[in-house]
Design a protein around this motif. Structure first.
Motif, mmCIF file in Angstrom:
data_model
loop_
_atom_site.group_PDB
_atom_site.id
_atom_site.type_symbol
_atom_site.label_atom_id
_atom_site.label_comp_id
_atom_site.label_asym_id
_atom_site.label_seq_id
_atom_site.Cartn_x
_atom_site.Cartn_y
_atom_site.Cartn_z
ATOM 1 N N MET A 64 0.840 -1.191 0.000
ATOM 2 C CA MET A 64 0.000 0.000 0.000
ATOM 3 C C MET A 64 0.885 1.256 0.000
ATOM 4 S SD MET A 64 -2.883 -0.967 2.892
ATOM 5 C CE MET A 64 -1.664 -1.123 4.206
ATOM 6 N N THR A 65 0.398 2.302 -0.656
ATOM 7 C CA THR A 65 1.058 3.608 -0.630
ATOM 8 C C THR A 65 0.008 4.680 -0.445
ATOM 9 O OG1 THR A 65 2.807 2.849 -2.138
ATOM 10 C CG2 THR A 65 2.535 5.218 -1.872
ATOM 11 N N ASP A 66 0.186 5.508 0.570
ATOM 12 C CA ASP A 66 -0.654 6.680 0.802
ATOM 13 C C ASP A 66 0.182 7.931 0.576
ATOM 14 O OD1 ASP A 66 -2.902 5.274 1.392
ATOM 15 O OD2 ASP A 66 -3.131 6.033 3.442
ATOM 16 N N ILE A 67 -0.214 8.761 -0.376
ATOM 17 C CA ILE A 67 0.435 10.044 -0.615
ATOM 18 C C ILE A 67 -0.464 11.108 0.010
ATOM 19 C CG2 ILE A 67 1.341 11.619 -2.351
ATOM 20 C CD1 ILE A 67 1.682 9.211 -4.178
ATOM 21 N N GLY A 74 -6.246 13.470 4.423
ATOM 22 C CA GLY A 74 -6.631 12.787 3.205
ATOM 23 C C GLY A 74 -5.394 12.312 2.471
ATOM 24 N N ALA A 75 -5.596 11.466 1.477
ATOM 25 C CA ALA A 75 -4.466 10.922 0.735
ATOM 26 C C ALA A 75 -4.936 10.368 -0.603
ATOM 27 C CB ALA A 75 -3.790 9.818 1.539
ATOM 28 N N SER A 122 -7.324 5.633 -5.694
ATOM 29 C CA SER A 122 -8.462 6.130 -4.931
ATOM 30 C C SER A 122 -8.077 7.352 -4.102
ATOM 31 C CB SER A 122 -9.007 5.034 -4.002
ATOM 32 O OG SER A 122 -8.049 4.692 -3.020
ATOM 33 N N VAL A 123 -9.100 8.023 -3.607
ATOM 34 C CA VAL A 123 -8.946 9.119 -2.655
ATOM 35 C C VAL A 123 -9.452 8.627 -1.305
ATOM 36 C CG1 VAL A 123 -9.698 11.440 -2.017
ATOM 37 C CG2 VAL A 123 -9.173 10.907 -4.408
ATOM 38 N N LYS A 124 -8.626 8.823 -0.275
ATOM 39 C CA LYS A 124 -8.976 8.398 1.080
ATOM 40 C C LYS A 124 -9.067 9.633 1.965
ATOM 41 C CE LYS A 124 -6.697 4.870 2.609
ATOM 42 N NZ LYS A 124 -5.510 4.127 3.122
ATOM 43 N N LEU A 125 -10.203 9.826 2.615
ATOM 44 C CA LEU A 125 -10.421 10.948 3.519
ATOM 45 C C LEU A 125 -10.463 10.440 4.955
ATOM 46 C CD1 LEU A 125 -13.139 12.922 1.523
ATOM 47 C CD2 LEU A 125 -10.662 13.241 1.497
ATOM 48 N N LYS A 126 -9.884 11.223 5.894
ATOM 49 C CA LYS A 126 -9.729 10.770 7.266
ATOM 50 C C LYS A 126 -10.268 11.786 8.256
ATOM 51 C CE LYS A 126 -5.332 8.648 5.919
ATOM 52 N NZ LYS A 126 -3.896 8.533 6.255
ATOM 53 N N THR A 127 -10.649 11.306 9.431
ATOM 54 C CA THR A 127 -11.033 12.179 10.533
ATOM 55 C C THR A 127 -9.782 12.587 11.317
ATOM 56 O OG1 THR A 127 -11.334 10.350 12.087
ATOM 57 C CG2 THR A 127 -13.224 10.970 10.734
ATOM 58 N N ASN A 128 -9.931 13.522 12.243
ATOM 59 C CA ASN A 128 -8.857 13.836 13.168
ATOM 60 C C ASN A 128 -8.606 12.655 14.096
ATOM 61 O OD1 ASN A 128 -8.434 16.487 12.211
ATOM 62 N ND2 ASN A 128 -10.125 17.253 13.474
ATOM 63 N N GLN A 129 -7.394 12.563 14.592
ATOM 64 C CA GLN A 129 -7.033 11.470 15.488
ATOM 65 C C GLN A 129 -7.510 11.741 16.899
ATOM 66 O OE1 GLN A 129 -2.849 10.160 17.054
ATOM 67 N NE2 GLN A 129 -3.105 9.267 15.015
ATOM 68 N N HIS A 130 -8.052 10.701 17.550
ATOM 69 C CA HIS A 130 -8.509 10.811 18.935
ATOM 70 C C HIS A 130 -8.143 9.531 19.670
ATOM 71 C CE1 HIS A 130 -10.888 12.072 22.362
ATOM 72 N NE2 HIS A 130 -11.540 10.911 22.341
ATOM 73 N N SER A 131 -7.324 9.657 20.703
ATOM 74 C CA SER A 131 -6.862 8.516 21.498
ATOM 75 C C SER A 131 -6.191 7.457 20.628
ATOM 76 C CB SER A 131 -8.030 7.896 22.283
ATOM 77 O OG SER A 131 -8.590 8.836 23.176
#
Length: 229
Positions: A64-67, A74-75, A122-131
């Motif tokens: 896997m590669t996330d840019i 997001g990546a 693909s485009v991957k969208l993420k939330t903020n990190q929590h714990s």
């Protein structure tokens, strides 16, 4: 539809190249490996006289590669993987079928086992990190090149197993890629990756001049399990 998928691939690939040039010197590019258990691996017939009679299981694996986007939320997600497809088909019409196209008055049963070298875009969208946790959603496409194609078939008293049908199977598979899941930070630059994904094929995987088989697409539901570094 193939032209649309190819256009999406080119757009996402150009974005990957652009972001790689801008952020490759920071930790804006993550690499990892994954193992995806495929728990629903099935063909989707488009004709009324064709039935899917079974769904196969398998395991996909690869890199896997996330840019990453500059804000880290997001990546562009890509990589390379070996993907498997397996399912069973039943043809009720004697003049239609795959390998044995003239089964006089007999129902034809087939099991295809396929293997692809596959690249997702693909485009991957993420939330903020929590714990230590964050959640992601993914949308895009994939392009697969056929590596192996084997088939078992039977009709009446005739049957054969493990037939090489590489020349009778479409060499390219494309489709829609969607997924959702989460990540957990194990260390400063090590993240556990998990989720659920769907690959909804658009390509007729059995398209050729030898088989009178109708259009058959490949769908897969899989768990996403991996580690990013």
């Amino acid at each position: 539809m193939k032209k649309i998928i190819l256009a999406i691939n080119l757009i996402l690939l150009s974005g990957v190249v652009s972001y790689a040039q801008n952020y490759i010197n920071g930790r804006a590019v993550r690499f990892g490996f994954k193992v995806d258990p495929v728990f629903a691996n099935s063909f989707r017939p488009q004709e009324n006289d064709i039935n899917r009679t079974g769904s196969g299981f398998g395991v996909n694996y690869g890199l896997m590669t996330d840019i990453l986007f500059s804000d880290g939320r997001g990546a562009f997600a890509t990589g390379v993987e070996v993907a498997h497809g397996s399912s069973k088909l039943e043809y009720k019409t004697s003049n239609r079928g795959l390998y044995a196209a003239q089964a006089e008055g007999a129902t034809q049963n087939y099991k295809l086992r396929l293997q692809y070298l596959q690249i997702p875009f693909s485009v991957k969208l993420k939330t903020n990190q929590h714990s230590g946790f964050r959640f992601w959603g993914q949308f895009g496409t994939y392009l697969g090149a056929l590596l192996k194609s084997r088939m078992d078939y039977s009709y009446g008293n005739v049957s054969e197993t493990n037939v090489n049908v590489m020349k009778n199977t479409n060499k390219v598979n494309m489709g829609l890629l969607v997924g959702a899941g989460g990540e957990y930070q194990l260390a400063e630059k090590t993240d556990l990756f998990f989720g659920l994904g769907l690959e909804n094929g658009f390509t007729d995987i059995t398209s050729n001049r030898s088989w009178n088989d109708g259009k058959v697409a490949l769908n897969r539901w899989a768990l996403r399990l991996g580690v990013f570094f």
